[in-house]
Design a protein around this motif. Structure first.
Motif, PDB file in Angstrom:
ATOM      1  N   ARG A 113       3.034  -0.126  -8.587  1.00 43.84           N
ATOM      2  CA  ARG A 113       1.631   0.118  -8.949  1.00 43.84           C
ATOM      3  C   ARG A 113       0.700  -0.483  -7.904  1.00 43.84           C
ATOM      4  NH1 ARG A 113      -0.886  -3.299 -13.777  1.00 43.84           N
ATOM      5  NH2 ARG A 113      -0.793  -4.876 -12.133  1.00 43.84           N
ATOM      6  N   GLU A 114       0.980  -1.716  -7.480  1.00 41.97           N
ATOM      7  CA  GLU A 114       0.112  -2.389  -6.522  1.00 41.97           C
ATOM      8  C   GLU A 114       0.086  -1.660  -5.180  1.00 41.97           C
ATOM      9  OE1 GLU A 114      -1.834  -5.103  -7.165  1.00 41.97           O
ATOM     10  OE2 GLU A 114      -1.222  -4.772  -9.237  1.00 41.97           O
ATOM     11  N   LEU A 115       1.247  -1.256  -4.717  1.00 41.37           N
ATOM     12  CA  LEU A 115       1.307  -0.586  -3.413  1.00 41.37           C
ATOM     13  C   LEU A 115       0.651   0.787  -3.471  1.00 41.37           C
ATOM     14  CD1 LEU A 115       4.919  -1.562  -2.253  1.00 41.37           C
ATOM     15  CD2 LEU A 115       2.735  -2.666  -1.699  1.00 41.37           C
ATOM     16  N   ILE A 116       0.861   1.520  -4.577  1.00 40.83           N
ATOM     17  CA  ILE A 116       0.214   2.827  -4.722  1.00 40.83           C
ATOM     18  C   ILE A 116      -1.296   2.658  -4.839  1.00 40.83           C
ATOM     19  CG2 ILE A 116      -0.067   4.777  -6.304  1.00 40.83           C
ATOM     20  CD1 ILE A 116       2.931   4.648  -6.842  1.00 40.83           C
ATOM     21  N   SER A 117      -1.748   1.619  -5.544  1.00 37.48           N
ATOM     22  CA  SER A 117      -3.183   1.365  -5.673  1.00 37.48           C
ATOM     23  C   SER A 117      -3.808   1.075  -4.313  1.00 37.48           C
ATOM     24  CB  SER A 117      -3.425   0.190  -6.620  1.00 37.48           C
ATOM     25  OG  SER A 117      -2.950   0.488  -7.911  1.00 37.48           O
ATOM     26  N   ASN A 118      -3.117   0.277  -3.508  1.00 34.45           N
ATOM     27  CA  ASN A 118      -3.617   0.003  -2.158  1.00 34.45           C
ATOM     28  C   ASN A 118      -3.699   1.278  -1.336  1.00 34.45           C
ATOM     29  OD1 ASN A 118      -3.736  -2.702  -2.780  1.00 34.45           O
ATOM     30  ND2 ASN A 118      -1.813  -3.229  -1.772  1.00 34.45           N
ATOM     31  N   ALA A 119      -2.678   2.127  -1.471  1.00 35.48           N
ATOM     32  CA  ALA A 119      -2.670   3.400  -0.737  1.00 35.48           C
ATOM     33  C   ALA A 119      -3.812   4.293  -1.201  1.00 35.48           C
ATOM     34  CB  ALA A 119      -1.325   4.100  -0.924  1.00 35.48           C
ATOM     35  N   SER A 120      -4.049   4.339  -2.494  1.00 36.30           N
ATOM     36  CA  SER A 120      -5.145   5.147  -3.027  1.00 36.30           C
ATOM     37  C   SER A 120      -6.492   4.663  -2.507  1.00 36.30           C
ATOM     38  CB  SER A 120      -5.120   5.102  -4.558  1.00 36.30           C
ATOM     39  OG  SER A 120      -6.192   5.830  -5.109  1.00 36.30           O
ATOM     40  N   LEU A 158      12.743   1.478   0.280  1.00 35.43           N
ATOM     41  CA  LEU A 158      11.755   2.309  -0.406  1.00 35.43           C
ATOM     42  C   LEU A 158      10.456   2.179   0.371  1.00 35.43           C
ATOM     43  CD1 LEU A 158      10.628   3.997  -2.798  1.00 35.43           C
ATOM     44  CD2 LEU A 158      10.208   1.818  -3.988  1.00 35.43           C
ATOM     45  N   THR A 159       9.898   3.320   0.790  1.00 36.36           N
ATOM     46  CA  THR A 159       8.683   3.317   1.599  1.00 36.36           C
ATOM     47  C   THR A 159       7.542   3.981   0.840  1.00 36.36           C
ATOM     48  OG1 THR A 159       9.924   3.390   3.674  1.00 36.36           O
ATOM     49  CG2 THR A 159       7.624   4.094   3.758  1.00 36.36           C
ATOM     50  N   VAL A 160       6.395   3.324   0.849  1.00 35.03           N
ATOM     51  CA  VAL A 160       5.164   3.893   0.297  1.00 35.03           C
ATOM     52  C   VAL A 160       4.262   4.210   1.486  1.00 35.03           C
ATOM     53  CG1 VAL A 160       3.190   3.520  -1.219  1.00 35.03           C
ATOM     54  CG2 VAL A 160       5.415   2.511  -1.797  1.00 35.03           C
ATOM     55  N   ARG A 161       3.968   5.517   1.675  1.00 37.43           N
ATOM     56  CA  ARG A 161       3.245   5.953   2.868  1.00 37.43           C
ATOM     57  C   ARG A 161       1.955   6.666   2.465  1.00 37.43           C
ATOM     58  NH1 ARG A 161       5.459   6.671   7.701  1.00 37.43           N
ATOM     59  NH2 ARG A 161       7.570   6.775   6.802  1.00 37.43           N
ATOM     60  N   ASP A 162       0.874   6.399   3.174  1.00 35.35           N
ATOM     61  CA  ASP A 162      -0.372   7.134   2.950  1.00 35.35           C
ATOM     62  C   ASP A 162      -0.965   7.540   4.291  1.00 35.35           C
ATOM     63  OD1 ASP A 162      -2.754   5.312   3.855  1.00 35.35           O
ATOM     64  OD2 ASP A 162      -1.496   3.946   2.685  1.00 35.35           O
ATOM     65  N   ASN A 163      -1.802   8.584   4.272  1.00 37.33           N
ATOM     66  CA  ASN A 163      -2.518   8.989   5.491  1.00 37.33           C
ATOM     67  C   ASN A 163      -4.004   8.672   5.328  1.00 37.33           C
ATOM     68  OD1 ASN A 163      -2.849  10.913   3.520  1.00 37.33           O
ATOM     69  ND2 ASN A 163      -2.742  12.677   4.886  1.00 37.33           N
ATOM     70  N   THR A 203      -0.934   4.173   6.714  1.00 36.37           N
ATOM     71  CA  THR A 203      -0.118   2.974   6.524  1.00 36.37           C
ATOM     72  C   THR A 203       1.180   3.329   5.820  1.00 36.37           C
ATOM     73  OG1 THR A 203      -2.093   1.582   6.341  1.00 36.37           O
ATOM     74  CG2 THR A 203      -0.033   0.671   5.474  1.00 36.37           C
ATOM     75  N   SER A 204       2.263   2.738   6.271  1.00 36.08           N
ATOM     76  CA  SER A 204       3.527   2.838   5.550  1.00 36.08           C
ATOM     77  C   SER A 204       4.032   1.428   5.274  1.00 36.08           C
ATOM     78  CB  SER A 204       4.563   3.629   6.349  1.00 36.08           C
ATOM     79  OG  SER A 204       4.975   2.911   7.497  1.00 36.08           O
TER      80      SER A 204
END
Length: 642
Positions: free
Chosen positions: A34-41, A77-82, A175-176
């Motif tokens: 949740r924290e990593l997805i929130s940061n990506a959002s 496990l990688t959380v990636r955003d553009n 960021t990934s």
């Protein structure tokens, strides 16, 4: 071409704080995602806003998204955003926030605090949710490049003493964050966060309504159940992005509201009321609340939780948020989505601030207002709603002094006016007799007990309406509410009630009353002495027409039913001695008066007095102190009459 690696060392107190974050702050390890997805959002939001505000920012915003990538062989496990990305300085400043000045003093306060919740509150100012990744990973690698720049940066740490920074060319904007996961540690330890079903579950619970798509290769999700796809992997979107509360009400259909309500409440019925609101200004939030059509089976269970979920920027924070809804509205379901909210470091405990209190006050007024509108526009629908939730709404008359008047307007109560249909207090007042200044009520364990109480006799005979209160909560709120619409609430079982009060100058009525009191001038003090252990006084009554006697309390006495409730919970209660009132025209009482006048020393008289008191106690639903003795005395005196 990559540059040389720069190794930086955490300060000693920062290592301690990081260790606290990893091992002590979060109660559920799943929230790292949740924290990593929130940061990506947040990064996607910032890029979109910056590209609109600054035309020099060259960035592709046509397909902003978050991608989750699993490598089972490498256990990553990688959380990636553009999104907006970060520069080297941003990394040091943002991710290095916990190393800023004040950490040592903060740690000292945490050591001094013996309360875990207080410790969490103290460290809430640092906002280091990113470090929750170390709960499940023994190494974290972050690669990022800020929009509008050419240089990328790699950040890496094992969460212990140091972290590395390195300039890297050729990185895409965004960021990934790659987590090198710890080994699975059994049922009570680490879950397998490489399993597709587990990732789906976490995204669905915490991040389902984030506005940006969260994608993952379908073969990775299916692979968790043993299925592999050949060739190019299809990509599926894991979140619905359908935050109904963020859309204008005019764009949402009733079917969509019902579907969403059933999803969050697990109810198969449609809601009775839907409240969709948006608050703007210094503190912005949206709320979508529902009043169920049917009370849940556990509405009065101690384990029942409140049904409002809290989101911040569409990110799920907690279920059953007690800070947002009072206990007496625990049946309300829905969501509140705040644009900005003071949370502690783990986002699991709300800071107690004026924002939360302001939101709560407005939500309560909206819910009560919606119920009031139904009351005014659809009596049948309101009646069904009150049948389901009336008992719990009346708890608010005890708990919520700010909304007492609003709740009193909603109250719907049985009364002697109509055996089938309850009445509101407003309707009661409109029907009051000329000269009547009080709203009369009587409480008891059951409606039948109340309706058949001796206290009702004169009121029924003279056509005075009486509210019939038999819910346990009625015993408490009715005693605490002084008045409604300028009319005091008066229990007909307390204090002196004289419906035959003579008008000024009515000499005939005054004379009759004086003669009646003179007839009993000897009996009343004798009875008061004979029953001294049970009653404080014996007097004549004007509230009785057919019964021989009744027992009444003083205006400030607790009722027998409430006394019994307190004793049932184990609370020690001092004995309450009340007043015995006699019907001066009843044959039993006139016979007792005659017998006492003839032979005051007759040994049967104290026993008859005891029977009169016991009968009055039974008539109001009370418990005899010695049922066997009462039965024996009754049998003896009945036998003498045969």
């Amino acid at each position: 071409m990559a540059s040389s690696v720069e190794t930086l060392e955490f300060q000693a107190e920062t290592r301690q704080l990081l260790r606290l974050v990893i091992h002590s702050i979060y109660s559920n390890k799943d929230i790292f995602l949740r924290e990593l997805i929130s940061n990506a959002s947040d990064a996607l939001d910032k890029l979109r806003l910056e590209s609109l505000a600054d035309s020099t920012v060259q960035a592709d915003i046509s397909d902003l998204h978050i991608a989750l990538e699993v490598d089972r062989d490498a256990r990553t496990l990688t959380v990636r955003d553009n999104g907006i990305g970060m520069s080297r300085d941003d990394l040091v400043d943002l991710i290095g926030t916990i190393a800023k000045s004040g950490t040592a003093g903060l740690l000292e306060k945490i050591k001094e605090s013996q309360d875990a919740a207080a410790a969490q509150s103290l460290i809430g100012q640092f906002g280091v949710g990113f470090y929750s990744a170390f709960m499940v990973a023994d190494k974290v690698t972050l690669r990022t490049r800020r929009a509008g720049t050419d240089a990328g940066t790699r950040w890496e740490s094992d969460g212990e003493g140091t972290y590395e920074l390195q300039a890297v060319d050729g990185l895409p904007v965004g960021t990934s964050v790659t987590l090198h996961l710890k080994p699975v540690d059994g049922e009570d330890g680490l879950a397998d966060y490489l399993a597709g079903w587990k990732i789906r579950q976490i995204v669905k619970q915490y991040s389902d309504f984030i506005r940006w798509p969260i994608r993952m290769a379908a073969e990775q999700t299916e692979g968790a159940t043993g299925t592999e796809n050949d060739g190019d992997a299809a990509v599926e979107t894991l979140n619905s992005m359908k935050a109904l509360w963020a859309r204008p009400r005019s764009e949402v259909t009733e079917a969509e509201y019902t579907e969403f309500y059933q999803q969050i409440s697990h109810d198969w019925l449609a809601p009775a009321e839907t409240i969709h609101m948006r608050a703007e200004g210094t503190f912005e939030y949206e709320a979508l609340l529902f009043v169920p059509a049917q009370a849940p089976f556990d509405l009065f269970s101690r384990e029942t939780k409140r049904g409002v979920q809290l989101y911040v920027k569409r990110v799920f924070i907690m279920d059953d948020c007690e800070a947002l809804m009072p206990n007496y509205l625990r049946f309300v379901k829905g969501v509140v989505d705040a644009h900005d909210l003071s949370l502690n470091i783990s986002r699991e405990i709300l800071q107690h601030d004026r924002q939360i209190q302001a939101v709560r006050r407005r939500l309560v007024k909206k819910v009560l207002g919606a119920i009031k509108t139904t009351q005014a526009n659809d009596a049948e629908r309101y009646g069904k709603l009150w049948d389901q939730f009336g008992r719990v709404l009346k708890e608010g008359l005890v708990e919520d002094t700010d909304n007492t008047q609003a709740l009193l307007e909603l109250v719907s109560l049985p009364s002697t006016h109509d055996a089938e249909r309850p009445t509101t207090l407003r309707a009661y007042v409109e029907r009051m007799k000329d000269g009547q200044d009080a709203i009369y009520y009587l409480t008891g364990e059951t409606r039948a007990t109340v309706e058949n109480s001796p206290h009702m006799e004169a009121f029924t005979a003279k056509g005075y309406e009486v509210l019939l209160l038999s819910d346990p909560i009625d015993e408490i709120w009715a005693d605490r509410i002084p008045a409604f619409d300028g009319h005091r609430l008066q229990s007909i079982a307390k204090g002196q009630v004289d419906l035959d009060e003579p008008a000024d100058g009515d000499q005939e009525a005054d004379s009759e009353r004086s003669k009646r009191e003179q007839d009993f001038v000897a009996l009343l003090p004798w009875l008061t002495t004979a029953l001294a252990e049970q009653v404080k006084q014996v007097r004549l009554s004007s509230r009785l027409t057919t019964s021989a006697a009744c027992i009444v309390g003083d205006a400030d006495d607790i009722s027998p039913t409430l006394e019994k409730m307190f004793r049932a919970t184990g609370q020690e209660m001092p004995p309450v001695r009340r007043t015995l009132e006699l019907n001066p025209s009843h044959p039993l009482i006139t016979g007792l008066r005659t017998a006492h006048a003839t032979d005051p020393a007759d040994p049967a008289l104290p026993e008859i007095a005891e029977l009169v008191y016991g009968g009055a106690l039974l008539a109001e639903g009370g418990d005899l102190p010695d049922p066997a003795r009462f039965t024996r005395l009754l049998t003896t005196h009945l036998t003498r009459t045969l």
